[in-house]
Structures are given as structure tokens and as C-alpha cells.
Design an enzyme around this catalytic site. Structure first.
Site: not given
Length: 242
Positions: A42, A68, A113
Site C-alpha cells: 500500500e 510513504d 493522489h
């Protein structure tokens, strides 16, 4: 009660933020991947709420990797998970992830995003996805936000990119070779599913071309001939006045 309904009511673990309707999508798309170990990745850690959720959802022998850009996210790593720090659209970083943790069965992009990041990530990770795998992009409503590189019918948005993937998936059937040529992605994409703000792309490797099946007088015949025909005409043309 689904796993996610139960999890959200009982957990006291780190902050988790998702659009509510995403959990129904996860239940539909991922429940079939719980019985055997998977390689899961993820993009986006935020405050770490996804780590225990996915660890408890998937088989205990699964490989669960989280990515991340914030170095502080390393401290959110828990048993059964790995947190890697890097940029989702960095080719060298993705290549290293693939060598260390791939190939992947499930990738979820819940990262920046930003539209060009979503597109770049898909193109970088797709070669490292297994046959039968799912690539899931969340928060695709940013395709309609100019501040994220989107905007209605903006060709640079991820939604418009995903629409073009539909064309490539169907490029076996082109009747306009110069305008719309065959794409190798037709051999790799099994389906593309659009939900509210989520796109799911399923990898399904195909060794041959689609075939037509004809059953007649107890015999089955398979043929690829229809793919080579050009200038097709409908047998119904003119019957409705057209």
C-alpha cells in the site's frame, strides 16, 4: 457483518481515514484473497491505521509492505509489516521495492493522489504484478480537481488515463490499425472496474488471442479468424432504417 464493519467498531488502534463506501469495495474485491498468503503493498501510511487493518485481514504468512515519503512513518511499523520510505513515482525506488518485496498480488495506491503520480506509479508497478493480481487506485475524484493535476476531461488525469486503458484492453478487435493499433496491454489486462472514486485493474496474462467458439452438430470449433477481418459490416445494418 463484514470484516471491515467489525474492525471499525472494535479497533482502538491508530487513526484511519477512508471514504466510508471504500470498505464495501474492499470487501467485494479482496475477500477472495484472504485464504492464502499474498504479497501486498500500500502506498501511503499517514498515521498508520491501515497497517493493523490489513495485517489482520490477510493470511498471517502474507508479506505486507507500506510506502510513504515521510521518514517519521518508519516508527509506525508493527509486527508483520514493513514500512519503506520513498517516492511512489521514483523508478529506482519502485525497482528496489519489487526486488525486495515483489512480485505483488495486490497494490493499493492511497498516496499523494496527484494524477501524474497515480499514472507513473501504475506504469512502474504493473510489470511487477503477478498474474491474477489487483492494482487499486483510491481517491480518483482528484481527477476532477485542477489543483491535483486533474480537471473535467483533462487528458492528464488518471480517470482519462484509465479510460484509455479500456481501449487498450479491447485493442484485439481494432478495425482501424493506423488510428488504433494493437496494445500489448490487451494480453495483460483482464478487467477494469470503476467504482465511485476507485479504479481496480486486474492482471490476467493471456498466451493466445481471443477465440470464437462455434458449436454445431455435436462438434466444437475454435477460431481466431474474426480478429483478422477488416471492414466488418453488421448483418443488421439497414433493418432499423439506418
Amino acid at each position: 457483518m463484514s470484516y471491515f464493519d467489525d474492525y471499525l467498531t472494535r479497533t482502538g488502534l491508530p487513526t484511519l481515514t477512508r471514504w466510508q463506501h471504500y470498505f464495501d469495495i474492499f470487501d467485494r474485491e479482496l475477500s477472495g484473497h484472504r485464504d492464502a498468503p499474498v504479497s501486498f503493498l500500500e502506498i501511503g501510511v499517514f498515521k498508520g491505521g491501515s497497517l493493523p487493518m490489513w495485517r489482520d485481514f490477510f493470511h498471517e504468512d502474507s508479506s505486507l509492505t507500506f510506502v510513504d515519503i515521510d521518514e517519521a512513518c518508519r516508527k509506525l511499523q508493527i509486527d508483520g509489516t514493513t514500512v519503506e520510505i520513498g517516492h511512489q513515482a521514483d523508478p529506482a525506488f519502485v525497482a528496489q521495492l519489487a526486488r525486495t518485496h515483489g512480485p505483488f498480488d495486490i497494490v493499493i495506491d492511497d498516496g499523494s493522489h496527484i494524477n501524474h503520480h497515480q499514472i507513473a506509479s501504475f506504469e512502474l508497478f504493473w510489470p511487477h504484478m503477478r498474474d491474477g493480481s489487483l492494482y487499486i487506485v483510491e481517491d480518483c475524484h482528484t481527477s476532477y480537481w485542477p489543483g491535483f493535476g486533474g480537471g473535467y476531461r483533462n487528458e492528464a488525469s488518471f480517470i482519462e488515463y484509465a479510460k484509455r486503458l479500456i481501449d487498450k484492453m479491447h485493442s484485439w478487435y481494432t478495425d482501424q490499425d493506423k488510428l488504433f493499433g494493437f496494445s500489448e496491454l490487451a494480453r495483460q489486462i483482464g478487467s477494469i472496474r470503476f467504482y465511485d472514486s476507485v479504479v481496480v485493474i486486474e492482471k490476467q496474462l493471456k498466451t493466445g488471442r481471443p477465440t470464437t467458439l462455434t458449436f454445431e452438430n455435436g462438434k466444437v470449433a475454435l477460431s481466431e479468424k474474426a480478429l483478422d477481418i477488416r471492414g466488418r459490416q453488421s448483418v443488421f445494418k439497414g433493418r432499423d432504417g439506418a
